[in-house]
Design a protein around this motif. Structure first.
Motif, PDB file in Angstrom:
ATOM      1  N   HIS A   1      -6.162  63.995  87.136  1.00 23.07           N
ATOM      2  CA  HIS A   1      -4.839  64.258  86.932  1.00 23.07           C
ATOM      3  C   HIS A   1      -4.295  65.932  87.396  1.00 23.07           C
ATOM      4  N   LEU A   2      -3.322  66.004  88.033  1.00 23.18           N
ATOM      5  CA  LEU A   2      -2.827  67.402  88.378  1.00 23.18           C
ATOM      6  C   LEU A   2      -1.297  67.305  88.373  1.00 23.18           C
ATOM      7  N   GLN A   3      -0.621  68.250  88.025  1.00 23.30           N
ATOM      8  CA  GLN A   3       0.737  68.430  87.718  1.00 23.30           C
ATOM      9  C   GLN A   3       1.077  69.283  89.212  1.00 23.30           C
ATOM     10  N   TYR A   4       1.840  68.679  90.137  1.00 23.94           N
ATOM     11  CA  TYR A   4       2.337  69.297  91.455  1.00 23.94           C
ATOM     12  C   TYR A   4       3.838  69.999  91.078  1.00 23.94           C
ATOM     13  N   ASN A   5       3.694  71.194  91.014  1.00 20.55           N
ATOM     14  CA  ASN A   5       4.881  71.924  91.150  1.00 20.55           C
ATOM     15  C   ASN A   5       5.181  72.919  92.321  1.00 20.55           C
ATOM     16  N   PRO A   6       6.124  73.230  92.790  1.00 18.33           N
ATOM     17  CA  PRO A   6       7.672  72.946  91.937  1.00 18.33           C
ATOM     18  C   PRO A   6       8.148  71.819  92.211  1.00 18.33           C
ATOM     19  N   ASP A   7       7.416  70.445  92.696  1.00 19.58           N
ATOM     20  CA  ASP A   7       8.276  69.408  93.087  1.00 19.58           C
ATOM     21  C   ASP A   7       8.194  68.489  91.701  1.00 19.58           C
TER      22      ASP A   7
ATOM     23  N   ASN B   1      -8.634  61.444 106.561  1.00 18.40           N
ATOM     24  CA  ASN B   1      -7.592  60.505 106.874  1.00 18.40           C
ATOM     25  C   ASN B   1      -6.118  61.242 106.757  1.00 18.40           C
ATOM     26  N   ASP B   2      -5.317  60.984 107.476  1.00 17.75           N
ATOM     27  CA  ASP B   2      -3.911  61.330 107.619  1.00 17.75           C
ATOM     28  C   ASP B   2      -3.101  60.306 107.129  1.00 17.75           C
ATOM     29  N   THR B   3      -2.502  60.488 105.860  1.00 18.11           N
ATOM     30  CA  THR B   3      -1.680  59.443 105.166  1.00 18.11           C
ATOM     31  C   THR B   3      -0.366  59.771 104.976  1.00 18.11           C
ATOM     32  N   GLU B   4       0.442  58.523 105.055  1.00 17.45           N
ATOM     33  CA  GLU B   4       1.861  58.801 104.496  1.00 17.45           C
ATOM     34  C   GLU B   4       1.991  57.582 103.823  1.00 17.45           C
ATOM     35  N   LEU B   5       3.084  57.692 102.714  1.00 19.62           N
ATOM     36  CA  LEU B   5       3.518  56.781 101.632  1.00 19.62           C
ATOM     37  C   LEU B   5       4.775  57.176 101.367  1.00 19.62           C
TER      38      LEU B   5
ATOM     39  N   TYR C   1       5.963  57.650  89.371  1.00 21.21           N
ATOM     40  CA  TYR C   1       6.679  58.527  90.452  1.00 21.21           C
ATOM     41  C   TYR C   1       5.787  59.490  91.195  1.00 21.21           C
ATOM     42  N   ARG C   2       5.935  59.418  92.560  1.00 21.90           N
ATOM     43  CA  ARG C   2       5.324  60.359  93.079  1.00 21.90           C
ATOM     44  C   ARG C   2       6.113  60.973  94.268  1.00 21.90           C
ATOM     45  N   SER C   3       7.259  61.135  94.026  1.00 22.08           N
ATOM     46  CA  SER C   3       8.544  61.547  94.716  1.00 22.08           C
ATOM     47  C   SER C   3       8.879  60.432  95.662  1.00 22.08           C
ATOM     48  N   SER C   4       9.978  60.494  96.509  1.00 30.75           N
ATOM     49  CA  SER C   4      10.262  59.479  97.349  1.00 30.75           C
ATOM     50  C   SER C   4       9.197  59.110  98.422  1.00 30.75           C
ATOM     51  N   GLY C   5       8.496  60.017  98.733  1.00 30.38           N
ATOM     52  CA  GLY C   5       7.330  59.728  99.735  1.00 30.38           C
ATOM     53  C   GLY C   5       6.308  61.052  99.780  1.00 30.38           C
ATOM     54  N   VAL C   6       5.187  60.577 100.227  1.00 34.53           N
ATOM     55  CA  VAL C   6       4.118  61.674 100.125  1.00 34.53           C
ATOM     56  C   VAL C   6       3.439  61.456 101.701  1.00 34.53           C
ATOM     57  N   ALA C   7       3.106  62.774 102.001  1.00 35.20           N
ATOM     58  CA  ALA C   7       2.109  63.028 103.266  1.00 35.20           C
ATOM     59  C   ALA C   7       1.054  63.879 102.840  1.00 35.20           C
TER      60      ALA C   7
ATOM     61  N   PHE D   1      -8.930  70.833 103.712  1.00 31.14           N
ATOM     62  CA  PHE D   1      -7.517  71.077 104.457  1.00 31.14           C
ATOM     63  C   PHE D   1      -6.647  72.128 103.669  1.00 31.14           C
ATOM     64  N   SER D   2      -6.187  72.879 104.775  1.00 29.23           N
ATOM     65  CA  SER D   2      -5.305  73.922 104.184  1.00 29.23           C
ATOM     66  C   SER D   2      -4.024  73.638 103.948  1.00 29.23           C
ATOM     67  N   GLU D   3      -3.623  72.585 104.861  1.00 33.24           N
ATOM     68  CA  GLU D   3      -2.200  72.028 104.607  1.00 33.24           C
ATOM     69  C   GLU D   3      -1.802  71.524 103.072  1.00 33.24           C
ATOM     70  N   PRO D   4      -0.596  72.083 102.753  1.00 31.53           N
ATOM     71  CA  PRO D   4      -0.145  71.483 101.479  1.00 31.53           C
ATOM     72  C   PRO D   4       0.107  69.909 101.456  1.00 31.53           C
ATOM     73  N   VAL D   5      -0.006  69.528 100.068  1.00 26.36           N
ATOM     74  CA  VAL D   5       0.550  67.956 100.171  1.00 26.36           C
ATOM     75  C   VAL D   5       1.977  67.947 100.321  1.00 26.36           C
ATOM     76  N   ARG D   6       2.608  67.156 101.033  1.00 22.32           N
ATOM     77  CA  ARG D   6       4.187  67.328 101.066  1.00 22.32           C
ATOM     78  C   ARG D   6       4.606  66.274 100.397  1.00 22.32           C
ATOM     79  N   PHE D   7       5.800  66.455  99.425  1.00 26.53           N
ATOM     80  CA  PHE D   7       6.409  65.366  98.803  1.00 26.53           C
ATOM     81  C   PHE D   7       7.775  65.243  99.214  1.00 26.53           C
ATOM     82  N   ASN D   8       8.468  64.289  98.784  1.00 26.23           N
ATOM     83  CA  ASN D   8       9.962  63.875  99.128  1.00 26.23           C
ATOM     84  C   ASN D   8       9.954  63.602 100.495  1.00 26.23           C
ATOM     85  N   LEU D   9       9.181  62.889 101.213  1.00 25.10           N
ATOM     86  CA  LEU D   9       9.011  62.581 102.326  1.00 25.10           C
ATOM     87  C   LEU D   9      10.109  61.360 102.612  1.00 25.10           C
TER      88      LEU D   9
END
Length: 452
Positions: free
Chosen positions: A394-400, A201-205, A176-182, A427-435
């Protein structure tokens, strides 16, 4: 201390040993262990007999270690003190808790490489729907095409109570890495003297459940696209991948957009041991994410479970105040940025089939029981000699509630070079989950527009 690999029957609470027949779903009585003696995703819930690995009590609460809008994550374990430091000088004393590759790396860099061990924190936690789906998967999901595909699978862990090596690797591939990651990240190729080249790289999964027009018959595991942002001579290059759920029925499809040619071309070799993208030949295509893609060139053997030291809770590596120069030191990543903990892992050995070709004749994978993430991989060349050590951080990404990584690395112990991927420090932008996305965003015309 766990001194040797334990028999699967003892580890999995009475389950059958691996048989020549591909097993998959389990009966209701066996599945009832999930959420009781096993965690909802299939790890041993209890503490180890020596108390060094604690009981799993639900993972890191969602209000701790939270990623803010600037992409920063506060380390919830700043008061933890190291319990020991392993160097080449004392490595023999701890060899039962180290992989062969870790031992080889300590020997290769006796003056600079060390493993700083901290108390074990079982932080992995998931959303409730992942737990529910995984428990349902235990009695429904089956292997397809000789173990090279899945049937009756949507998301979650397909085989929370695995019977063989392929099922464990499937758990890693589908974890599980949510429905999608940017994510915007760096890949760094480091020379023996410490000189490095950084490619960003700018990546979307996006996984099947995040695709708006998804249908079960689509045979899609995920859609992936990645655009080079720097250096300028490569900026705008795009790789597009359609990953199949059953790769025998329909192999992976890939395309590349090259801005200099302004054309999209099929890329049929983004697989197996072909050189990894922009890696200076420092990794193979299937080294990405520790292992990805088809499993058909190897025989997969489930050895058992043991406890070893693996990178975990890698907040210091993720730290936005740390530059790539701080992290990418000669020979290996800066060991003061890496936290190791003792965790139980599944051990899977992949041996190249007779008549098949790959630069790795053997690969030994160590898969964290709480996340199904491959944490360590020992990689051997065609002479049977140890060649490369790969580790994920490993890293736990919360609150997601997403257990994932702060990056990974692959050390070439012969050449002294290494590649580190997935680092977000630049990069200062956060990882975006549930994409969530549309199929139309992952087509050859779409990546041509994106590349421009």
């Amino acid at each position: 201390m766990i001194k040797e690999i334990r028999n699967i029957k003892a580890v999995a609470l009475g389950l059958l040993m691996v048989s020549p027949v591909l097993l998959a779903k389990v009966d209701l009585q066996t599945a009832a262990q999930l959420g009781k003696s096993l965690t909802p995703i299939g790890a041993e819930k209890n503490a180890s007999s020596n108390g060094l690995i604690p009981e799993w009590t639900g993972g890191l609460p969602v209000d701790q270690g939270v990623m803010n809008k600037k992409g920063e994550i506060e380390d919830p374990f700043t008061t933890d003190k190291p319990v020991l430091t392993i160097t080449h000088q004392n490595a023999e004393q701890y060899k039962d808790r180290l992989s062969k590759g870790q031992l080889a790396t300590l020997k290769r860099y006796p003056d600079t490489y060390k493993m700083v061990i901290y108390p074990t924190r079982r932080t992995a936690a998931y959303p409730q729907d992942v737990y529910r789906e995984t428990i349902a998967n235990a009695t429904q999901v089956e292997s397809a095409s000789g173990g090279n595909g899945l049937s009756h699978y949507r998301f979650g862990v397909p085989f929370p109570i695995p019977h063989n090596g392929k099922e464990v690797i499937w758990n890693h591939i589908t974890r599980y890495r949510s429905s999608g990651v940017a994510i915007k990240s760096s890949q760094v190729m480091v020379r023996p003297g410490g000189q490095f080249m950084e490619v960003t790289n700018d990546t979307e999964l996006v996984y099947a459940q995040g695709i708006k027009e998804f249908h079960a018959e689509d045979n899609i595991l995920y859609l992936y696209k990645s655009k080079v942002m720097s250096p300028s001579r490569q900026a705008g290059e795009v790789l597009l991948v359609h990953e199949s759920l059953d790769q025998v029925a329909e192999p992976r499809k890939a395309w590349k957009y090259l801005p200099g040619q302004r054309r999209v071309r099929r890329a049929p070799i983004v697989a197996y041991d072909n050189p990894g993208r922009n890696s200076d030949n420092g990794r193979t295509a299937d080294d990405l994410d520790m292992f990805n893609g088809a499993m058909d060139r190897y025989e997969w053997k489930l050895i058992g479970k043991k406890a070893i030291y693996i990178p975990y809770n890698s907040y210091r590596l993720y730290d936005k105040s740390a530059s790539i120069k701080d992290i990418a030191t000669p020979g290996h990543l800066n060991p003061d940025r890496i936290r190791y903990e003792l965790h139980r892992v599944w051990v899977v050995e992949a041996t190249l089939k007779e008549g098949q070709r790959h630069v790795y004749a053997k690969r030994t994978f160590y898969i964290d029981e709480d996340t199904w993430q491959i944490s360590v991989a020992d990689l051997y060349d065609n002479r049977g000699e140890f060649w490369r050590l790969s580790q994920s951080y490993h890293l736990q990404y919360n609150p997601d509630s997403v257990p994932w990584v702060a990056g990974d690395s692959i050390y070439d112990l012969i050449s002294g070079r290494y590649v580190a991927s997935g680092l977000t420090n630049s990069f200062s932008e956060p990882v975006r989950f549930n994409l969530a996305s549309s199929k139309a965003d992952f087509t050859p015309p779409a990546i041509r527009r994106w590349g421009r």
